[in-house]
Design a protein around this motif. Structure first.
Motif, PDB file in Angstrom:
ATOM      1  N   LEU A  16     -12.080  34.063  -8.884  1.00 53.92           N
ATOM      2  CA  LEU A  16     -12.675  35.018 -10.049  1.00 53.92           C
ATOM      3  C   LEU A  16     -13.899  35.593  -9.793  1.00 53.92           C
ATOM      4  O   LEU A  16     -14.255  36.682 -10.079  1.00 53.92           O
ATOM      5  CB  LEU A  16     -12.724  34.099 -11.409  1.00 53.92           C
ATOM      6  CG  LEU A  16     -11.305  33.694 -12.067  1.00 53.92           C
ATOM      7  CD1 LEU A  16     -11.607  32.724 -13.381  1.00 53.92           C
ATOM      8  CD2 LEU A  16     -10.683  35.062 -12.551  1.00 53.92           C
ATOM      9  N   ALA A  17     -14.698  34.750  -9.148  1.00 54.73           N
ATOM     10  CA  ALA A  17     -16.174  35.088  -8.826  1.00 54.73           C
ATOM     11  C   ALA A  17     -16.237  36.241  -7.824  1.00 54.73           C
ATOM     12  O   ALA A  17     -16.870  37.274  -7.951  1.00 54.73           O
ATOM     13  CB  ALA A  17     -16.833  33.952  -8.171  1.00 54.73           C
ATOM     14  N   GLU A  18     -15.167  36.072  -6.721  1.00 54.31           N
ATOM     15  CA  GLU A  18     -15.035  37.171  -5.783  1.00 54.31           C
ATOM     16  C   GLU A  18     -14.497  38.529  -6.426  1.00 54.31           C
ATOM     17  O   GLU A  18     -14.788  39.652  -6.234  1.00 54.31           O
ATOM     18  CB  GLU A  18     -14.225  36.916  -4.642  1.00 54.31           C
ATOM     19  CG  GLU A  18     -14.957  35.880  -3.812  1.00 54.31           C
ATOM     20  CD  GLU A  18     -14.225  35.638  -2.527  1.00 54.31           C
ATOM     21  OE1 GLU A  18     -13.036  35.500  -2.443  1.00 54.31           O
ATOM     22  OE2 GLU A  18     -15.012  35.042  -1.589  1.00 54.31           O
ATOM     23  N   ASN A  22     -17.128  41.258  -5.994  1.00 51.70           N
ATOM     24  CA  ASN A  22     -16.627  42.053  -4.624  1.00 51.70           C
ATOM     25  C   ASN A  22     -15.448  42.893  -5.059  1.00 51.70           C
ATOM     26  O   ASN A  22     -14.936  43.546  -4.249  1.00 51.70           O
ATOM     27  CB  ASN A  22     -16.072  41.280  -3.519  1.00 51.70           C
ATOM     28  CG  ASN A  22     -17.082  40.138  -2.982  1.00 51.70           C
ATOM     29  OD1 ASN A  22     -18.181  40.533  -3.089  1.00 51.70           O
ATOM     30  ND2 ASN A  22     -16.701  39.093  -2.563  1.00 51.70           N
ATOM     31  N   GLY A  23     -15.164  42.882  -6.393  1.00 53.57           N
ATOM     32  CA  GLY A  23     -13.705  43.706  -6.637  1.00 53.57           C
ATOM     33  C   GLY A  23     -12.633  43.307  -6.158  1.00 53.57           C
ATOM     34  O   GLY A  23     -11.759  43.831  -6.056  1.00 53.57           O
ATOM     35  N   SER A  87     -20.131  45.018  -1.218  1.00 52.11           N
ATOM     36  CA  SER A  87     -18.719  44.844  -1.121  1.00 52.11           C
ATOM     37  C   SER A  87     -17.855  45.423   0.064  1.00 52.11           C
ATOM     38  O   SER A  87     -18.567  46.484   0.522  1.00 52.11           O
ATOM     39  CB  SER A  87     -18.287  45.923  -2.360  1.00 52.11           C
ATOM     40  OG  SER A  87     -16.748  45.942  -2.655  1.00 52.11           O
ATOM     41  N   ALA A  88     -17.024  45.054   0.519  1.00 53.82           N
ATOM     42  CA  ALA A  88     -16.383  45.609   1.872  1.00 53.82           C
ATOM     43  C   ALA A  88     -15.472  46.692   1.836  1.00 53.82           C
ATOM     44  O   ALA A  88     -15.051  47.213   2.577  1.00 53.82           O
ATOM     45  CB  ALA A  88     -15.464  44.187   2.382  1.00 53.82           C
ATOM     46  N   ARG A  89     -15.332  47.055   0.578  1.00 56.37           N
ATOM     47  CA  ARG A  89     -14.697  48.383   0.103  1.00 56.37           C
ATOM     48  C   ARG A  89     -15.582  49.510   0.721  1.00 56.37           C
ATOM     49  O   ARG A  89     -16.638  49.626   0.219  1.00 56.37           O
ATOM     50  CB  ARG A  89     -14.250  48.475  -1.366  1.00 56.37           C
ATOM     51  CG  ARG A  89     -13.209  47.532  -1.799  1.00 56.37           C
ATOM     52  CD  ARG A  89     -12.669  47.919  -3.123  1.00 56.37           C
ATOM     53  NE  ARG A  89     -13.629  47.385  -4.052  1.00 56.37           N
ATOM     54  CZ  ARG A  89     -13.658  47.794  -5.276  1.00 56.37           C
ATOM     55  NH1 ARG A  89     -13.060  48.998  -5.594  1.00 56.37           N
ATOM     56  NH2 ARG A  89     -14.450  47.202  -6.180  1.00 56.37           N
ATOM     57  N   ARG A  90     -14.800  50.269   1.792  1.00 55.37           N
ATOM     58  CA  ARG A  90     -15.787  51.260   2.366  1.00 55.37           C
ATOM     59  C   ARG A  90     -14.726  52.396   2.162  1.00 55.37           C
ATOM     60  O   ARG A  90     -13.720  52.551   2.363  1.00 55.37           O
ATOM     61  CB  ARG A  90     -16.348  51.051   3.510  1.00 55.37           C
ATOM     62  CG  ARG A  90     -17.365  50.063   3.581  1.00 55.37           C
ATOM     63  CD  ARG A  90     -17.784  49.737   4.797  1.00 55.37           C
ATOM     64  NE  ARG A  90     -18.934  48.803   4.930  1.00 55.37           N
ATOM     65  CZ  ARG A  90     -18.592  47.538   5.332  1.00 55.37           C
ATOM     66  NH1 ARG A  90     -17.586  46.901   5.594  1.00 55.37           N
ATOM     67  NH2 ARG A  90     -19.783  46.654   5.163  1.00 55.37           N
TER      68      ARG A  90
END
Length: 90
Positions: A16-18, A22-23, A87-90
């Motif tokens: 849940l925290a991630e 982090n989405g 966030s690792a989303r790029r």
């Protein structure tokens, strides 16, 4: 709470925290669980210091889950601030 309950709580709260921070980008199952368990410990400590809560009431109590989630989110934000990771989303 027993060790298994801490692990289950840590896994769910870590996920849940991630999702919140982090989405949904995960660090992996073991790291997520460690973040969740450590977050629960940090959240419990903060609740004791800030709100003078003597102890959490058990696995099925909503205050336990909210405290653990708040601690995991704070811990994850601190982790990202220290490592410079967003966030690792790029």
């Amino acid at each position: 709470m027993g060790v298994i309950a801490w692990i289950v709580l840590g896994l769910i709260v870590g996920l849940l925290a991630e999702k919140i921070v982090n989405g949904g980008d995960s660090h992996g199952l073991i790291v997520t669980t460690v973040i969740g368990v450590a977050g629960a410990v940090v959240g419990g400590w903060l609740a004791t210091k800030l709100f003078h809560v003597d102890d959490v009431k058990g696995f099925f109590n909503i205050s336990t889950w909210l405290t653990a989630l708040a601690g995991a989110v704070v811990l994850l934000l601190v982790f990202h601030a220290l490592t410079g990771r967003r966030s690792a989303r790029r």
